[in-house]
Enzyme design. Structure first.
Site: not given
Length: 207
Positions: A111, A140, A42
């Site tokens: 997700s 996040k 990622r």
């Protein structure tokens, strides 16, 4: 043999800036030496060309260690380099479209963050869902953390294999796995470890 989310207990997710001054590839190689078999590559900040170049090297390293490499979001890159699959967010390419591009053998993760999303994912052509964030997390920051009880409740609403992530540390693992979690995804607990290889070995030994 491919190691899959929901079956292998530890899922390492990389991040652009959270690598302790090292390159992501260095961290990945150390994690692989420590025994990690499931990695999500990622990086939200790289261009597609840069991402593809780095992901290709990560895939080569994973192949040498018999590990699974899933790319975050970049479906076209996953197709070009032959990655094992992709992980998609709510705002990314729809899973059905990704499935058409990548084919039946690709691993597709999705997700979810609440009951509506978890229920909707039941009918999607995905191999697993992630439910989270479990705890508050700096990767996040805008997300409301769910906590273990809510993650487990949501997991019962969906028949897909599932993972969870978000602020999970080594100290959390005994309770999480005793309560029914099967795969935890971790970022900084691995990527910021002083000795990544040893940290992964210790985490896996504890599981």
């Amino acid at each position: 043999m491919r190691f899959l989310p929901g079956t292998f207990p530890l899922y390492f997710v990389t991040d652009h800036n959270l690598n302790g001054g090292r390159s992501k590839l260095e961290v990945i190689q150390s994690a692989l030496r420590g025994g990690i078999k499931l990695i999500q590559y990622r990086d939200k900040e790289l261009s597609d060309a840069e991402f593809e170049s780095e992901a290709s090297l990560a895939l080569e390293a994973c192949r040498k260690h018999g590990a699974t490499l899933i790319l975050d979001d970049r479906v076209s890159v996953a197709q070009r380099i032959g990655a094992d699959g992709v992980h998609l967010g709510q705002e990314d390419m729809p899973p059905a479209e990704a499935r058409k591009i990548l084919g039946d053998k690709a691993i597709i993760g999705f997700s979810t963050h609440d009951e509506t999303e978890v229920r909707a994912a039941q009918s999607l052509p995905v191999n697993y869902i992630n439910i989270g964030p479990m705890f508050p997390t700096r990767t996040k920051e805008h997300m409301r953390s769910l906590g273990l009880d809510e993650v487990l409740r949501l997991a019962r609403l969906n028949s897909h294999p599932w993972t969870t992530m978000g602020g999970i540390k080594g100290a959390h693992l005994p309770e999480l796995f005793q309560r029914g979690v099967r795969t935890v995804a971790m970022v900084t607990e691995i990527s910021l470890a002083e000795d990544v290889e040893r940290r992964v070995r210790d985490l896996l030994a504890g599981l």
